[in-house]
Design a protein around this motif. Structure first.
Motif, short mmCIF file in Angstrom:
data_model
loop_
_atom_site.label_atom_id
_atom_site.label_comp_id
_atom_site.label_asym_id
_atom_site.label_seq_id
_atom_site.Cartn_x
_atom_site.Cartn_y
_atom_site.Cartn_z
N SER A 61 0.84 -1.19 0.00
CA SER A 61 0.00 0.00 0.00
C SER A 61 0.87 1.23 0.00
O SER A 61 2.08 1.17 0.18
CB SER A 61 -0.91 -0.01 1.23
OG SER A 61 -0.14 0.03 2.42
N GLU A 62 0.21 2.38 -0.16
CA GLU A 62 0.96 3.62 -0.18
C GLU A 62 1.61 3.88 1.18
O GLU A 62 1.18 3.37 2.21
CB GLU A 62 0.02 4.78 -0.50
CG GLU A 62 -0.43 4.83 -1.93
CD GLU A 62 -1.33 6.03 -2.16
OE1 GLU A 62 -2.24 6.24 -1.35
OE2 GLU A 62 -1.11 6.73 -3.14
N ASP A 66 1.23 9.45 2.50
CA ASP A 66 0.38 9.78 1.36
C ASP A 66 -1.07 9.98 1.76
O ASP A 66 -1.92 10.23 0.91
CB ASP A 66 0.46 8.66 0.30
CG ASP A 66 1.77 8.71 -0.46
OD1 ASP A 66 2.37 9.79 -0.50
OD2 ASP A 66 2.18 7.68 -1.01
N ASP A 68 -3.26 7.76 3.27
CA ASP A 68 -4.14 6.63 2.96
C ASP A 68 -4.83 6.10 4.21
O ASP A 68 -5.25 4.96 4.25
CB ASP A 68 -3.32 5.51 2.32
CG ASP A 68 -3.85 5.16 0.94
OD1 ASP A 68 -4.75 5.85 0.47
OD2 ASP A 68 -3.33 4.20 0.34
N GLN A 69 -4.91 6.91 5.25
CA GLN A 69 -5.56 6.46 6.47
C GLN A 69 -7.07 6.51 6.32
O GLN A 69 -7.61 7.28 5.55
CB GLN A 69 -5.11 7.34 7.65
CG GLN A 69 -3.60 7.42 7.83
CD GLN A 69 -2.98 6.05 8.03
OE1 GLN A 69 -3.48 5.27 8.84
NE2 GLN A 69 -1.91 5.76 7.33
N PRO A 72 -12.03 2.77 3.18
CA PRO A 72 -12.37 3.14 1.80
C PRO A 72 -13.76 3.75 1.72
O PRO A 72 -14.64 3.44 2.52
CB PRO A 72 -12.31 1.79 1.06
CG PRO A 72 -11.47 0.91 1.91
CD PRO A 72 -11.72 1.33 3.32
N ASN A 524 -6.49 12.97 -4.51
CA ASN A 524 -7.61 12.35 -3.80
C ASN A 524 -7.78 10.86 -4.11
O ASN A 524 -8.77 10.26 -3.71
CB ASN A 524 -8.92 13.08 -4.12
CG ASN A 524 -9.32 12.94 -5.58
OD1 ASN A 524 -8.48 12.81 -6.46
ND2 ASN A 524 -10.63 12.96 -5.83
N ARG A 526 -6.97 7.01 -3.53
CA ARG A 526 -6.51 6.16 -2.44
C ARG A 526 -6.47 4.70 -2.91
O ARG A 526 -7.09 4.33 -3.89
CB ARG A 526 -7.43 6.28 -1.23
CG ARG A 526 -7.50 7.68 -0.65
CD ARG A 526 -6.17 8.07 -0.01
NE ARG A 526 -6.26 9.37 0.65
CZ ARG A 526 -5.95 10.52 0.07
NH1 ARG A 526 -5.54 10.54 -1.20
NH2 ARG A 526 -6.04 11.65 0.74
N GLY A 527 -5.75 3.87 -2.15
CA GLY A 527 -5.65 2.45 -2.45
C GLY A 527 -4.56 2.10 -3.43
O GLY A 527 -4.58 1.02 -4.02
N ALA A 548 -11.12 9.81 -2.33
CA ALA A 548 -11.29 10.32 -0.97
C ALA A 548 -12.12 11.60 -0.98
O ALA A 548 -12.15 12.33 -1.98
CB ALA A 548 -9.92 10.60 -0.35
#
Length: 548
Positions: A61-62, A66, A68-69, A72, A524, A526-527, A548
């Motif tokens: 994952s990133e 970045d 990504d917290q 989803p 924006n 993510r993933g 996001a």
């Protein structure tokens, strides 16, 4: 992908065939370019790829930095800019020859398996596979999955798809990968079980299940105007060379995508893709050059994704003809190369040095071998021993792939310091891969991601159809067949290690580097995974990405 390496032989149905991956195809008017998104862009086109994280894929994952917290989010449309192919674009997954075709195929269809980050096969439509003791019969059990029309995926669909791919009347790219299978003798044991009978023992048979283009379509499919697959997205509309719109398939076996919709937008020029990303017209821009990546990755407007070890960069020496039929000359050329200078100059630093072997970072790679370094004194000594002082050689190259002509010029200057005079000859990109397969003595070469055993079987055996180095040794062939007849993985690894040690010492591939493939995404998105090389499962995969 006007690239470099298919997992199959060159395919006349694909524009600019090469030894490794899909082609970028001919230039066509780009909708984005017509809308005027060229202003202020910089950088030349290169090859790139996006890795999107997926369940059970083994992808990373990133970085936490970045952002990504958090869980989803569902909803929205992601717009992805790819180089278009005009009328050459297709929804037939067995004919996919462009980056955009392959990305669409991954969204619409599934394979029995696909490659993880280390190029080992991971189950997809196949829940499991088991060999017999002789390794010439494999039983594949399908998972519970449905096509977009609600019909379950069955063994009959698998056999139909593989026979369609292998049809000699069709120019399907993956037919060479399926060669070990005796499709006439293979059978459906029941609706969820396929018994594959093989022509010879094949320990790495699961690699065939993950082969490039080996997608499963419903039995009896002849037309792809309204394609039915089992992938995470369903087709809404398709305008070749312009736009493709897909919608989430809620009953996807691996979980419904987070996105409501996915749109592929044609944009031939790299400048059009990056400007569309900067201007908010797309959220993903495929194929960015190192120059463009450096210009924008610290600016904060977009994210740059670099996929390591995605393309082997090399020079191929023909080992069956002078001067490279003398292994001392080949070793001298290994020692002439300043690999760090080649990576800096030809790849703008977007890569890492090679060690005259394919598959850095992949399963079975001989990472224990010492890293070869430039040694001009030793190179001159070997050339003198071989009676090749004041050697003159022609190096065939082309702008068919990013960095080829730059690397040729750099290596020419490096060779001059060892007393070798290299004349660089530029070829037409449209015929380059066929030109250099059998002619000449030295050429620029590269290969995209594939398992190391596939690289050996397609490039380095006496009967290999894309054997650019003309490496033909019966004892080497025998080692490969021994590996394929060996059930124990550790024992196979030892055999692959023996083959690689020999190639490192006297093979025909001077592998000087491994290039990153680069894409840009909106802030924006993510993933996103960073560990998957191009041609692996998590490259150009959009079902586990979200807005996001």
């Amino acid at each position: 992908m006007r690239e470099d390496l298919p997992a199959a032989a060159p395919d006349p149905a694909v524009p600019s065939p090469d030894p490794s991956a899909p082609s970028a195809g001919p230039a066509v008017p780009s909708p984005l370019r017509r809308r005027g998104f060229l202003i202020g862009a910089s950088g030349a086109a290169a090859l790139g790829a996006l890795a999107l994280a997926g369940c059970g894929s083994g992808g990373g994952s990133e970085d936490a930095s970045d952002g990504d917290q958090g869980p989803p989010r569902r909803g929205g449309r992601l717009r992805a800019a790819f180089a278009g192919g005009g009328a050459n674009e297709t929804l037939d997954p067995h004919m996919a020859g462009l980056f955009s075709d392959v990305a669409r195929a991954k969204a619409l269809y599934d394979k029995l398996a696909d490659f993880g980050d280390d190029l080992t096969p991971r189950p997809r439509l196949a829940a499991k596979w088991e060999p017999n003791k002789a390794l010439d019969r494999w039983t594949v059990t399908l998972r519970k999955a449905a096509f977009h029309n609600g019909r379950p995926v069955t063994a009959a669909d698998v056999l139909f798809s593989y026979r369609r791919i292998a049809d000699p009347k069709k120019a399907f790219r993956s037919k060479a990968d399926l060669d070990p299978i005796d499709l006439k003798a293979s059978r459906a044991v029941d609706k969820a079980t396929v018994e594959f009978r093989l022509k010879r023992p094949t320990a790495e048979f699961p690699d065939i299940l993950a082969a490039f283009g080996a997608y499963i379509v419903p039995e009896g499919t002849e037309s792809f105007t309204k394609p039915v697959g089992s992938g995470p997205f369903r087709l809404v509309s398709f305008s070749p060379g312009k736009s493709t719109v897909l919608r989430r398939f809620d009953d996807y076996w691996d979980g419904a995508p987070y996105l409501d919709e996915l749109e592929f937008v044609a944009a031939d020029e790299e400048s059009a893709r990056i400007n569309a990303l900067l201007g908010g017209q797309v959220e993903y821009a495929h194929e960015l050059s190192p120059t463009t990546a450096r210009a924008h990755e610290r600016g904060g407007q977009v994210r740059i994704v670099r996929l390591k070890n995605s393309a082997m960069q090399a020079f191929a020496m023909k080992t069956d003809r002078p001067p490279f039929d003398d292994k001392r000359v080949r070793e001298a050329f290994f020692l002439i190369a300043d690999r760090a200078e080649l990576v800096r100059g030809a790849l703008s630093g977007a890569g890492e040095i090679g060690n005259d072997l394919f598959g850095k970072g992949y399963a079975y790679y001989a990472k224990d071998l010492p890293q070869r370094a430039q040694d001009l004194d030793r190179a001159r000594h070997l050339l003198k021993q071989a009676g090749a002082e004041n050697l003159k050689v022609t190096l065939d190259t082309s702008d068919v792939a990013a960095g080829f002509t730059e690397a040729a010029g750099i290596f020419r200057d490096q060779a001059a310091r060892a007393g070798v005079r290299i004349t660089v000859k530029n070829h037409n990109p449209d015929s380059y891969w066929s030109d250099i397969l059998d002619s000449g003595t030295l050429c620029s070469y590269r290969s995209g991601a594939m398992p190391i055993e596939t690289h050996i079987s397609q490039r380095l055996l006496t009967g290999s159809t894309t054997n650019a180095t003309k490496w033909r040794h019966k004892d080497f062939d025998a080692l490969y067949q021994q590996a394929q007849s060996t059930a124990d993985r550790d024992e196979r690894a030892a055999l692959y290690g023996r083959m690689q040690r020999r190639l490192h010492a006297e093979g025909g591939f001077l592998v000087w580097g491994f290039a990153d493939w680069i894409v840009g995404t909106a802030k924006n998105i993510r993933g996103v995974a960073r560990n998957a090389p191009a041609n692996s499962l998590d490259w150009a995969r959009f079902d586990k990405v979200w807005l996001a």
